[in-house]
Scaffold this motif. Structure first.
Motif, PDB file in Angstrom:
ATOM      1  N   GLY A 127       4.453  -2.200  -6.711  1.00 21.66           N
ATOM      2  CA  GLY A 127       3.791  -0.971  -7.121  1.00 21.66           C
ATOM      3  C   GLY A 127       4.660   0.248  -6.901  1.00 21.66           C
ATOM      4  O   GLY A 127       5.663   0.204  -6.173  1.00 21.66           O
ATOM      5  N   ARG A 128       4.262   1.336  -7.540  1.00 19.42           N
ATOM      6  CA  ARG A 128       4.973   2.613  -7.414  1.00 19.42           C
ATOM      7  C   ARG A 128       4.023   3.671  -6.868  1.00 19.42           C
ATOM      8  O   ARG A 128       2.916   3.855  -7.365  1.00 19.42           O
ATOM      9  CB  ARG A 128       5.512   3.052  -8.779  1.00 19.42           C
ATOM     10  N   ASP A 182       2.530   7.332  -6.108  1.00 11.30           N
ATOM     11  CA  ASP A 182       2.439   8.569  -6.885  1.00 11.30           C
ATOM     12  C   ASP A 182       1.491   9.539  -6.182  1.00 11.30           C
ATOM     13  O   ASP A 182       0.850   9.190  -5.190  1.00 11.30           O
ATOM     14  CB  ASP A 182       1.940   8.266  -8.298  1.00 11.30           C
ATOM     15  N   ASP A 216      -1.813  11.765  -5.490  1.00  8.38           N
ATOM     16  CA  ASP A 216      -3.254  11.694  -5.713  1.00  8.38           C
ATOM     17  C   ASP A 216      -3.614  12.881  -6.605  1.00  8.38           C
ATOM     18  O   ASP A 216      -3.510  14.032  -6.189  1.00  8.38           O
ATOM     19  CB  ASP A 216      -3.982  11.781  -4.365  1.00  8.38           C
ATOM     20  N   TRP A 225      -1.646   7.774  -4.152  1.00  2.00           N
ATOM     21  CA  TRP A 225      -2.037   6.677  -5.035  1.00  2.00           C
ATOM     22  C   TRP A 225      -0.853   5.746  -5.242  1.00  2.00           C
ATOM     23  O   TRP A 225       0.313   6.137  -5.068  1.00  2.00           O
ATOM     24  CB  TRP A 225      -2.490   7.220  -6.389  1.00  2.00           C
ATOM     25  N   TYR A 263       0.329   2.646  -8.146  1.00  2.00           N
ATOM     26  CA  TYR A 263       0.034   1.937  -9.387  1.00  2.00           C
ATOM     27  C   TYR A 263       0.776   0.598  -9.379  1.00  2.00           C
ATOM     28  O   TYR A 263       1.964   0.538  -9.042  1.00  2.00           O
ATOM     29  CB  TYR A 263       0.475   2.755 -10.595  1.00  2.00           C
ATOM     30  N   ASP A 310       0.876  -3.485 -11.542  1.00  2.00           N
ATOM     31  CA  ASP A 310       0.464  -4.282 -12.700  1.00  2.00           C
ATOM     32  C   ASP A 310       0.027  -5.667 -12.240  1.00  2.00           C
ATOM     33  O   ASP A 310       0.724  -6.317 -11.449  1.00  2.00           O
ATOM     34  CB  ASP A 310       1.612  -4.409 -13.700  1.00  2.00           C
ATOM     35  N   TYR A 330      -9.415   1.883  -8.892  1.00  2.00           N
ATOM     36  CA  TYR A 330      -9.649   1.944 -10.337  1.00  2.00           C
ATOM     37  C   TYR A 330      -8.907   0.811 -11.029  1.00  2.00           C
ATOM     38  O   TYR A 330      -7.759   0.497 -10.685  1.00  2.00           O
ATOM     39  CB  TYR A 330      -9.174   3.287 -10.914  1.00  2.00           C
ATOM     40  N   TYR A 370      -7.800  -0.174 -14.810  1.00  2.00           N
ATOM     41  CA  TYR A 370      -7.698   0.402 -16.149  1.00  2.00           C
ATOM     42  C   TYR A 370      -8.324  -0.536 -17.190  1.00  2.00           C
ATOM     43  O   TYR A 370      -8.196  -1.760 -17.079  1.00  2.00           O
ATOM     44  CB  TYR A 370      -6.243   0.695 -16.499  1.00  2.00           C
ATOM     45  N   LYS A 393      -3.098  -2.335 -15.493  1.00  5.05           N
ATOM     46  CA  LYS A 393      -2.697  -1.413 -14.428  1.00  5.05           C
ATOM     47  C   LYS A 393      -3.853  -1.222 -13.451  1.00  5.05           C
ATOM     48  O   LYS A 393      -4.993  -1.023 -13.856  1.00  5.05           O
ATOM     49  CB  LYS A 393      -2.267  -0.073 -15.031  1.00  5.05           C
ATOM     50  N   ARG A 411      -5.043   0.913  -9.878  1.00  3.51           N
ATOM     51  CA  ARG A 411      -4.745   2.076  -9.026  1.00  3.51           C
ATOM     52  C   ARG A 411      -5.296   1.823  -7.624  1.00  3.51           C
ATOM     53  O   ARG A 411      -6.452   1.440  -7.461  1.00  3.51           O
ATOM     54  CB  ARG A 411      -5.359   3.331  -9.609  1.00  3.51           C
ATOM     55  N   GLN A 441      -5.464   3.397  -3.459  1.00  2.00           N
ATOM     56  CA  GLN A 441      -5.409   4.619  -2.652  1.00  2.00           C
ATOM     57  C   GLN A 441      -5.030   4.262  -1.226  1.00  2.00           C
ATOM     58  O   GLN A 441      -5.597   3.331  -0.644  1.00  2.00           O
ATOM     59  CB  GLN A 441      -6.761   5.323  -2.676  1.00  2.00           C
TER      60      GLN A 441
END
Length: 337
Positions: free
Chosen positions: A32-33, A35, A37, A169, A171, A173, A206, A208, A219, A221, A223
């Motif tokens: 994951g990457r 990012d 919030d 956050w 993300y 896959d 979340y 997607y 994808k 998400r 936290q």
């Protein structure tokens, strides 16, 4: 059913396993990457026009706290509004019944984000302040700075963009076949190459509603709390999601022959007899398959050389079929004679 002598079993290296019930959990691994919030990003804009006289936050990346001064701005409109408020105060004091004028002038100052404390200072001072100090409404790091000393600003113009990194956050896959196992609120662990051995706990927030048509992945998400600021946007992390599946009927992975059209297990019937049996399988977990149909707990299966036994079984079936055809052909010749 096919029979294989004990000597031949030893020669081809037959090994056995068992159908058993055990508590299992599925481990999904991905990358994951990290990012920002999005809910903790804020743009700071003035509600009045004017000129920046002093700039206290003058570089990108600076950490600012809520209430900390960002800049001072000179605004002719603000000067006029202060004068109106002071005149209303004097009028109300002299004539007595003009509180509505004071409240109206005070309301105008508040609409421009003048704090109660600043209004109180204006009352005590009794003189107009040339400039207004703009304070940060948020705690975070300055991502973008569009403000410069001496610059003319307009109402609504973006001057700073701040990010609170106390929560971030991530993300990642997830493959299409793993999606049914993912639920909102599931716990996830991440490990960074920068902090080997340290794991950070977060959760799925979340999923997607679409797939990448090229990679067939969705994808997700996550936290993660970030109280010490170790997780920085742009970092990559190894993600683990452990999903308890409960107690299931399972077989060793080696016991299954996948023909592409069906799955087969070779059962040991004793005395050298073996039975190929079609089975219906669930997800693969570590080195086991979950059994949905076709097998019972305690049954003994071939886990090594099962391909050879299956081949012998198919050869026996083929020879049996050819024997039947030969016998049918002989009967046809006799009837002609």
């Amino acid at each position: 059913m096919v029979q294989v002598s004990l000597e031949r079993q030893q020669l081809i290296g037959v090994k056995f396993g068992q159908v058993e019930r055990k508590s299992i959990e599925k481990l999904i691994r991905t990358v994951g990457r990290i990012d920002y919030d999005e809910k903790r990003l804020v743009t700071i804009s003035p509600k009045i026009g004017g000129w920046i006289e002093e700039l206290y936050v003058n570089f990108t990346g600076k950490y600012v706290r809520q209430g900390e001064p960002l800049l001072t701005i000179y605004s002719p409109e603000l000067v006029s509004a202060q004068e109106e408020y002071l005149i209303a105060l004097r009028t109300a004091k002299a004539l007595g019944d003009h509180d509505f004028l004071v409240e109206s002038a005070k309301r105008r100052l508040k609409l421009w984000d003048i704090s109660d404390e600043q209004i109180k200072e204006l009352e005590q001072r009794g003189q107009v302040a040339k400039t207004l100090t703009l304070h940060s409404p948020f705690t975070g790091f300055v991502l973008e700075r569009m403000a410069f000393k001496g610059m003319n600003v307009m109402p609504g113009m973006a001057l700073f963009k701040l990010a609170d990194l106390s929560t971030v956050w991530l993300y990642a896959d997830i493959y299409e076949y793993e999606l049914p196992l993912i639920r909102l609120g599931q716990e996830a662990l991440i490990e960074l190459s920068y902090y080997p051995g340290d794991f950070f706990r977060g959760q799925v927030i979340y999923i997607y509603p679409y797939l990448d048509q090229t990679t067939r992945t969705a994808k997700i998400r996550f936290q993660f709390p970030n109280p010490r600021g170790q997780l920085k946007p742009g970092m990559y992390a190894n993600v683990q999601i452990k999903i308890p599946l409960g107690t299931k009927l399972v077989v060793p992975e080696e016991a299954i022959i996948d023909t592409g059209e069906r799955q087969i297990a070779i059962l040991d019937r004793g005395s050298g007899y073996f039975e190929p049996r079609p089975v219906k399988l669930g997800p693969k977990v570590d080195n086991y398959y979950v059994v949905l149909e076709g097998l019972k707990e305690g049954e003994r299966l071939v886990t090594s050389a099962n391909f050879l036994i299956d081949s012998e079984s198919k050869l026996k079936e083929a020879l049996g079929g050819m024997g039947g055809m030969h016998e049918h052909g002989s009967m046809g010749k006799e009837s002609k004679q």
